[in-house]
Design a protein around this motif. Structure first.
Motif, PDB file in Angstrom:
ATOM      1  N   LEU A 236       0.831  -1.194   0.000  1.00 56.11           N
ATOM      2  CA  LEU A 236       0.000   0.000   0.000  1.00 56.11           C
ATOM      3  C   LEU A 236       0.872   1.253   0.000  1.00 56.11           C
ATOM      4  CD1 LEU A 236      -2.713  -0.993   2.628  1.00 56.11           C
ATOM      5  CD2 LEU A 236      -2.912  -1.048   0.136  1.00 56.11           C
ATOM      6  N   TRP A 237       0.395   2.285  -0.702  1.00 56.73           N
ATOM      7  CA  TRP A 237       1.089   3.565  -0.694  1.00 56.73           C
ATOM      8  C   TRP A 237       1.003   4.188   0.695  1.00 56.73           C
ATOM      9  CZ3 TRP A 237       4.091   6.135  -4.082  1.00 56.73           C
ATOM     10  CH2 TRP A 237       4.075   5.739  -5.419  1.00 56.73           C
ATOM     11  N   GLU A 238       2.075   4.807   1.128  1.00 60.94           N
ATOM     12  CA  GLU A 238       2.080   5.579   2.363  1.00 60.94           C
ATOM     13  C   GLU A 238       2.592   6.977   2.063  1.00 60.94           C
ATOM     14  OE1 GLU A 238       4.325   3.608   5.347  1.00 60.94           O
ATOM     15  OE2 GLU A 238       2.773   2.107   5.759  1.00 60.94           O
ATOM     16  N   HIS A 239       1.976   7.968   2.647  1.00 59.80           N
ATOM     17  CA  HIS A 239       2.440   9.346   2.436  1.00 59.80           C
ATOM     18  C   HIS A 239       2.066  10.197   3.639  1.00 59.80           C
ATOM     19  CE1 HIS A 239      -1.620  11.023   1.574  1.00 59.80           C
ATOM     20  NE2 HIS A 239      -1.849   9.828   1.048  1.00 59.80           N
ATOM     21  N   GLN A 240       2.760  11.302   3.802  1.00 58.94           N
ATOM     22  CA  GLN A 240       2.493  12.200   4.912  1.00 58.94           C
ATOM     23  C   GLN A 240       1.390  13.190   4.561  1.00 58.94           C
ATOM     24  OE1 GLN A 240       6.517  13.700   5.953  1.00 58.94           O
ATOM     25  NE2 GLN A 240       6.252  12.526   7.830  1.00 58.94           N
ATOM     26  N   VAL A 241       0.770  13.743   5.595  1.00 59.37           N
ATOM     27  CA  VAL A 241      -0.324  14.687   5.401  1.00 59.37           C
ATOM     28  C   VAL A 241      -0.144  15.900   6.307  1.00 59.37           C
ATOM     29  CG1 VAL A 241      -2.029  12.972   4.680  1.00 59.37           C
ATOM     30  CG2 VAL A 241      -1.728  13.466   7.115  1.00 59.37           C
ATOM     31  N   LYS A 242      -0.775  16.982   5.899  1.00 57.75           N
ATOM     32  CA  LYS A 242      -0.856  18.180   6.723  1.00 57.75           C
ATOM     33  C   LYS A 242      -2.294  18.259   7.227  1.00 57.75           C
ATOM     34  CE  LYS A 242       2.695  20.542   3.999  1.00 57.75           C
ATOM     35  NZ  LYS A 242       3.016  21.685   3.097  1.00 57.75           N
ATOM     36  N   ALA A 243      -2.516  17.794   8.418  1.00 53.75           N
ATOM     37  CA  ALA A 243      -3.861  17.720   8.988  1.00 53.75           C
ATOM     38  C   ALA A 243      -4.230  19.053   9.639  1.00 53.75           C
ATOM     39  CB  ALA A 243      -3.937  16.589  10.001  1.00 53.75           C
ATOM     40  N   LEU A 244      -5.136  19.767   9.025  1.00 57.09           N
ATOM     41  CA  LEU A 244      -5.519  21.086   9.523  1.00 57.09           C
ATOM     42  C   LEU A 244      -6.188  21.028  10.889  1.00 57.09           C
ATOM     43  CD1 LEU A 244      -6.917  22.638   6.223  1.00 57.09           C
ATOM     44  CD2 LEU A 244      -4.658  22.969   7.231  1.00 57.09           C
ATOM     45  N   GLU A 245      -6.703  19.869  11.255  1.00 56.44           N
ATOM     46  CA  GLU A 245      -7.347  19.730  12.558  1.00 56.44           C
ATOM     47  C   GLU A 245      -6.377  20.007  13.701  1.00 56.44           C
ATOM     48  OE1 GLU A 245     -10.164  16.537  14.988  1.00 56.44           O
ATOM     49  OE2 GLU A 245      -9.789  16.266  12.848  1.00 56.44           O
ATOM     50  N   ILE A 246      -5.086  19.835  13.439  1.00 58.59           N
ATOM     51  CA  ILE A 246      -4.074  20.178  14.450  1.00 58.59           C
ATOM     52  C   ILE A 246      -4.194  21.649  14.810  1.00 58.59           C
ATOM     53  CG2 ILE A 246      -1.604  20.364  14.905  1.00 58.59           C
ATOM     54  CD1 ILE A 246      -1.223  18.009  12.927  1.00 58.59           C
ATOM     55  N   ILE A 247      -4.303  22.488  13.794  1.00 58.27           N
ATOM     56  CA  ILE A 247      -4.426  23.931  14.014  1.00 58.27           C
ATOM     57  C   ILE A 247      -5.783  24.258  14.625  1.00 58.27           C
ATOM     58  CG2 ILE A 247      -4.455  26.195  12.897  1.00 58.27           C
ATOM     59  CD1 ILE A 247      -2.632  25.053  10.742  1.00 58.27           C
ATOM     60  N   TRP A 248      -6.824  23.634  14.110  1.00 59.22           N
ATOM     61  CA  TRP A 248      -8.175  23.934  14.605  1.00 59.22           C
ATOM     62  C   TRP A 248      -8.327  23.613  16.076  1.00 59.22           C
ATOM     63  CZ3 TRP A 248     -10.541  20.907   9.932  1.00 59.22           C
ATOM     64  CH2 TRP A 248     -10.339  21.645   8.758  1.00 59.22           C
ATOM     65  N   GLN A 249      -7.711  22.522  16.526  1.00 56.63           N
ATOM     66  CA  GLN A 249      -7.826  22.170  17.939  1.00 56.63           C
ATOM     67  C   GLN A 249      -6.928  23.015  18.827  1.00 56.63           C
ATOM     68  OE1 GLN A 249      -8.249  18.251  19.392  1.00 56.63           O
ATOM     69  NE2 GLN A 249      -9.170  17.428  17.529  1.00 56.63           N
ATOM     70  N   LYS A 250      -5.848  23.544  18.257  1.00 61.64           N
ATOM     71  CA  LYS A 250      -4.971  24.426  19.028  1.00 61.64           C
ATOM     72  C   LYS A 250      -5.575  25.833  19.155  1.00 61.64           C
ATOM     73  CE  LYS A 250      -1.345  21.624  19.542  1.00 61.64           C
ATOM     74  NZ  LYS A 250      -0.774  21.218  20.850  1.00 61.64           N
TER      75      LYS A 250
END
Length: 305
Positions: A236-250
């Motif tokens: 399976l392909w694996e890749h990194q993400v920029k999860a905006l929820e990190i900012i929203w919860q901060k």
């Protein structure tokens, strides 16, 4: 008694640099130059390489300016950017070997996988772990009633090639135009060390026409697994993400899915937030087309994002 003396005759300054905080007890008659020397002793960043942000209303304060004249809060926090002595030559000599992006120039995700990705137990756990572990150092405080614009760096705002950095055309014009409406965040899939060097080199940290709220590097990213398979082994392909929820919860009082736009040349960085993603063409400065000017940011500036 010592704390009272500082309150009456001086300031407690909190300097943020390279993800760390440094407490400085200083007299009101101290100058900016003296603060720079104190920072040099603590961080090994020479005064000539220090960019001090948030100590006063101006970005580049003269060394002879006194702290008392700046009418600071007590305590007062500010940010210092710059490379320590031990890192300067290392960065310059190894810059070609530093990963500008991590194995993600050619492959993009399938948006139809979004619901499965966001519901995946492992992905949710990684997201919560990242939210817990990431410490966001705010450079300029969030503003009420402003939207959030998250910008990628490499191939979105700049291109690095042959030890030279090329700024995308209309970069500053774009940032200046959107700043009245958006708080601006830079999120790059690189190390903080490289990111800091480039932002200083491009004068993005020191502009007075717009201000960066904060910066995120690869440490705020995590890996997700796609349903797609690659190669003969069928992995399976694996890749990194920029999860905006990190900012929203901060920053729940300021930002959410309703007021955030994420601009990136890699759509797979939107994997967990496809509705907020706005893909921009990859910027590359080449000698093959010297007369062809990139207008992506100019077009984006005129669009209603």
């Amino acid at each position: 008694m010592a704390a009272t003396k500082v309150d009456e005759q001086g300031y407690k300054l909190i300097a943020k640099w390279n993800g760390k905080k440094y407490d400085l007890d200083v007299h009101k008659e101290y100058t900016v130059g003296q603060v720079r020397k104190m920072l040099q002793m603590l961080t090994c960043v020479q005064p000539k390489r220090q960019k001090i942000i948030g100590l006063g209303k101006k970005s580049n304060l003269e060394d002879d300016v006194t702290l008392e004249s700046l009418q600071l809060k007590n305590p007062h926090s500010f940010m210092m950017v710059g490379c320590a002595d031990e890192d300067v030559m290392l960065d310059q000599s190894q810059i070609d070997a530093m990963p500008l992006v991590v194995n993600d120039l050619d492959w993009n995700y399938d948006p139809s996988e979004y619901e499965e990705m966001i519901a995946d137990v492992e992905n949710r756990q990684k997201l919560q772990d990242t939210i817990k572990n990431v410490d966001i150092s705010v450079i300029n405080q969030p503003r009420r009633d402003k939207k959030l614009l998250v910008l990628d760096l490499d191939h979105t705002l700049l291109h690095f090639k042959n030890k030279r950095t090329y700024k995308r055309p209309f970069c500053f014009e774009f940032l200046k135009a959107v700043y009245p409406f958006y708080d601006i965040v830079v999120w790059s899939q690189t190390s903080w060390k490289w990111l800091e060097i480039k932002l200083i080199e491009l004068d993005i940290f020191t502009s007075t026409d717009f201000f960066i709220s904060f910066v995120l590097d690869h440490s705020a990213m995590f890996t997700v697994r796609s349903k797609r398979r690659k190669g003969k082994d069928g992995k399976l392909w694996e890749h990194q993400v920029k999860a905006l929820e990190i900012i929203w919860q901060k920053f729940p009082e300021y930002y959410s899915a309703r007021n955030t736009v994420h601009v990136d040349d890699l759509s797979r960085n939107f994997a967990l937030n496809p509705n907020q993603g706005l893909k921009i063409s990859k910027f590359e400065k080449t000698s093959a087309d010297p007369n062809v000017e990139d207008t992506e940011l100019q077009v984006l500036q005129s669009a209603d994002i």
